[in-house]
Design a protein around this motif. Structure first.
Motif, short mmCIF file in Angstrom:
data_model
loop_
_atom_site.label_atom_id
_atom_site.label_comp_id
_atom_site.label_asym_id
_atom_site.label_seq_id
_atom_site.Cartn_x
_atom_site.Cartn_y
_atom_site.Cartn_z
N VAL A 1 0.84 -1.20 0.00
CA VAL A 1 0.00 0.00 0.00
C VAL A 1 0.88 1.25 0.00
N VAL B 1 -0.97 -2.76 6.93
CA VAL B 1 -1.02 -3.09 5.50
C VAL B 1 0.39 -3.41 5.02
N ARG C 1 -3.27 6.67 8.16
CA ARG C 1 -4.33 5.89 7.50
C ARG C 1 -5.26 6.79 6.71
N ILE D 1 -6.66 4.29 4.08
CA ILE D 1 -6.71 2.93 4.62
C ILE D 1 -7.83 2.86 5.65
N GLU E 1 -9.88 -2.58 6.13
CA GLU E 1 -8.83 -2.97 5.19
C GLU E 1 -7.60 -3.49 5.92
N SER E 2 -7.17 -2.76 6.95
CA SER E 2 -6.00 -3.21 7.70
C SER E 2 -6.31 -4.50 8.45
#
Length: 583
Positions: free
Chosen positions: A211, A238, A562, A567, A571-572
């Motif tokens: 990412v 990520v 983030r 993010i 997602e993480s």
């Protein structure tokens, strides 16, 4: 203009190789003119002895890498000619002797080829899932160098015991040639593996799905710039990849992290990094090559730097080329205005200094403590005279003043202090002082390998009740503890120093001029006894480190990072779960 030392001038002019070459030629002439007598042996031994002395450090330790391969090559070829001439004029130049000279010449001729080929087989990547990298040689090619030197020595001394020494020369040269052939095979395999990896790099990156990237280019012994940020970048949850531009930088990072590290040497090499998953790049310094990466407009470029201080380098116009500048507190933003650098306000994000989350608060008012420990953490010279804020030349006087007050000393100089002979000597003197005092008083001072390598900066903070430092990032970090601190002004009076470096408003200013100190006793009294500026210091700590609750202090950085990279928490969480499954 910075003066060039005699040693550096000799190295730049390559005087030693020139001298050895000349002596080798004279040795050959002497051997021929003296008709093969044993006295003629002395002439080739002189340049050979100089080579052995100049390369003693290489020869006295286990070979690493290519070691001394290729050094003094011309002189060694000439000395082979001198040895051959000695054998010829003495009537001992038979089949075995011809073989010894031939093998020795061949072994030397291969040296530069091994060195050049090894330069092609550079490291390229580490810690990539599903790939076993070949970044290092299977054995140190440097063994070739001592083998060839001993072989040459045996050949030069053949007049003492011809058959035995010639046989030794043949054996050692043969072993050297075999090692060289094995090295070529190993180099070919390393190059082949790297090329296969490079061909499929974009596919590998798409599978990994980084990412963001951490982009780094810096001088030797600078890995701390990246290392300090890794624990907090990991909390983003990520995948990410560390990108470097030089082989030394690659080796530094590969040694301190298990995250993927990628070497991209040319400008075009960076193109492969632009994969669909990539959203941003973090930078930890203002290296010149940062602009090679900033040119990718599809990514968000975020400058972190590696410390919070009032140095001019913290408020440079170079910062304008990034999309975001993550700063610790309002002080960093105001610093640009102070230095006359106009910045768009939207570039800044206040995130605190996450590295200080583990810095312990004070044990209590310093004047009420029975035993006090003082951290002395001087900075180094800097790259220019105007950035030299080091107090190390007065360091022994500072430390002696602390010892006279019965305090324990924690001594942690900047890692770059060893680059200057003057600062290196000052550090040695202070370590010796602390060792002597520990033996006499029984106080357990922290210094040397323990304080400078085994302990982190935060460990040193937590082992201390007060600190004396210079214009340095450690001052900003130490503010989080609330403990008293002093800053050394190396060139100006207190008022001018505070005006130039506002962080000094949170400190007691110790005025120095070279090795002389003007107000040491006064500052130590305030630092270790009265501490009348305690309330003021706590107020400035908020200004420099952000108005962020001490509890979960580092979460601010994670949250802002983030947001900037888009993010989401889900997602993480997905990436973390995938990582657990992979493990």
């Amino acid at each position: 203009m910075k003066a060039i030392s005699v040693g550096k001038a000799v190295k730049m002019m390559r005087l030693w190789p020139a001298l050895v070459n000349a002596l080798a030629v004279l040795a050959t002439v002497t051997v021929v003119s003296m008709g093969g007598t044993q006295w003629a042996l002395l002439a080739p031994l002189v340049p050979l002895a100089i080579i052995l002395w100049r390369q003693r450090r290489t020869l006295l330790r286990r070979p690493r890498g290519v070691g001394g391969i290729g050094r003094y090559l011309t002189a060694r070829f000439i000395l082979i000619a001198a040895a051959g001439a000695q054998l010829f004029v003495s009537g001992e130049f038979h089949a075995l002797e011809i073989m010894a000279c031939t093998f020795t010449v061949a072994a030397l001729a291969v040296e530069p080829m091994v060195r050049s080929a090894n330069g092609v087989a550079v490291p390229y990547a580490s810690n990539f899932p599903g790939h076993e990298a070949r970044n290092r040689a299977v054995f140190p090619y440097g063994w070739i160098f001592p083998l060839n030197l001993v072989s040459l020595l045996a050949l030069v001394l053949t007049g003492l015991s011809t058959h035995v020494l010639v046989t030794i020369a043949v054996a050692l040269s043969s072993a050297s040639i075999v090692l060289a052939l094995l090295a070529f095979v190993d180099i070919a395999r390393r190059v082949q593996t790297r090329r296969r990896f490079q061909t499929g790099l974009e596919t590998r990156l798409e599978e990994l799905g980084p990412v963001f990237y951490v982009y780094w280019n810096a001088p030797p012994r600078s890995a701390f710039q990246v290392k300090m940020w890794l624990p907090y970048l990991e909390r983003l949850g990520v995948p990410f990849v560390l990108v470097v531009r030089t082989v030394p930088n690659f080796r530094q990072l590969a040694a301190v992290t298990e995250h993927p590290v990628l070497l991209r040497r040319s400008l075009a090499d960076l193109d492969a990094l632009i994969v669909p998953s990539a959203r941003g790049v973090f930078y930890v310094n203002n290296a010149m090559r940062n602009n090679h990466m900033v040119r990718y407009a599809s990514l968000t470029h975020i400058q972190l730097l590696h410390g919070e201080s009032d140095k001019a380098s913290s408020a440079t116009p170079i910062i304008r080329m990034y999309d975001r500048d993550f700063v610790a507190g309002q002080a960093a933003i105001d610093r640009f205005e102070k230095f006359g650098v106009t910045m768009h306000p939207d570039i800044f994000r206040i995130v605190g200094r996450p590295q200080v989350e583990d810095v312990d608060p004070e044990r209590g008012p310093v004047g009420e403590l029975e035993e006090v420990s003082v951290l002395y953490a001087p900075t180094w010279l800097g790259y220019q005279a105007e950035t030299n804020y080091s107090s190390l030349l007065a360091g022994s006087a500072i430390v002696q003043g602390v010892l006279d007050r019965g305090a324990r000393v924690v001594f942690r100089p900047h890692p770059y202090s060893s680059r200057s002979p003057e600062l290196r000597e000052a550090c040695r003197e202070i370590r010796q002082m602390l060792a002597s005092d520990a033996a006499e008083s029984g106080r357990e001072h922290l210094y040397g390998e323990l304080a400078e390598r085994e302990m982190s900066v935060t460990d040193c903070f937590n082992a201390s009740d007060a600190m004396i430092s210079d214009v340095s990032a450690v001052v900003g970090d130490f503010l989080h503890s609330g403990k008293p601190l002093a800053m050394v002004s190396p060139r100006t009076g207190t008022e001018e120093f505070v005006e130039q470096f506002p962080m000094a408003r949170a400190a007691y200013v110790l005025e120095a001029e070279g090795a002389a100190l003007r107000n040491l006793e006064e500052v130590l009294e305030a630092l270790l006894t009265t501490d009348e500026h305690r309330a003021e210091r706590l107020r400035w700590a908020t200004y420099y480190l952000g108005d962020i609750p001490r509890e979960n202090y580092a979460d601010r950085f994670v949250q802002v990072a983030r947001e900037e990279l888009g993010i989401g928490s889900h997602e993480s969480a997905t990436f973390l779960e995938a990582g657990r499954i992979a493990e």
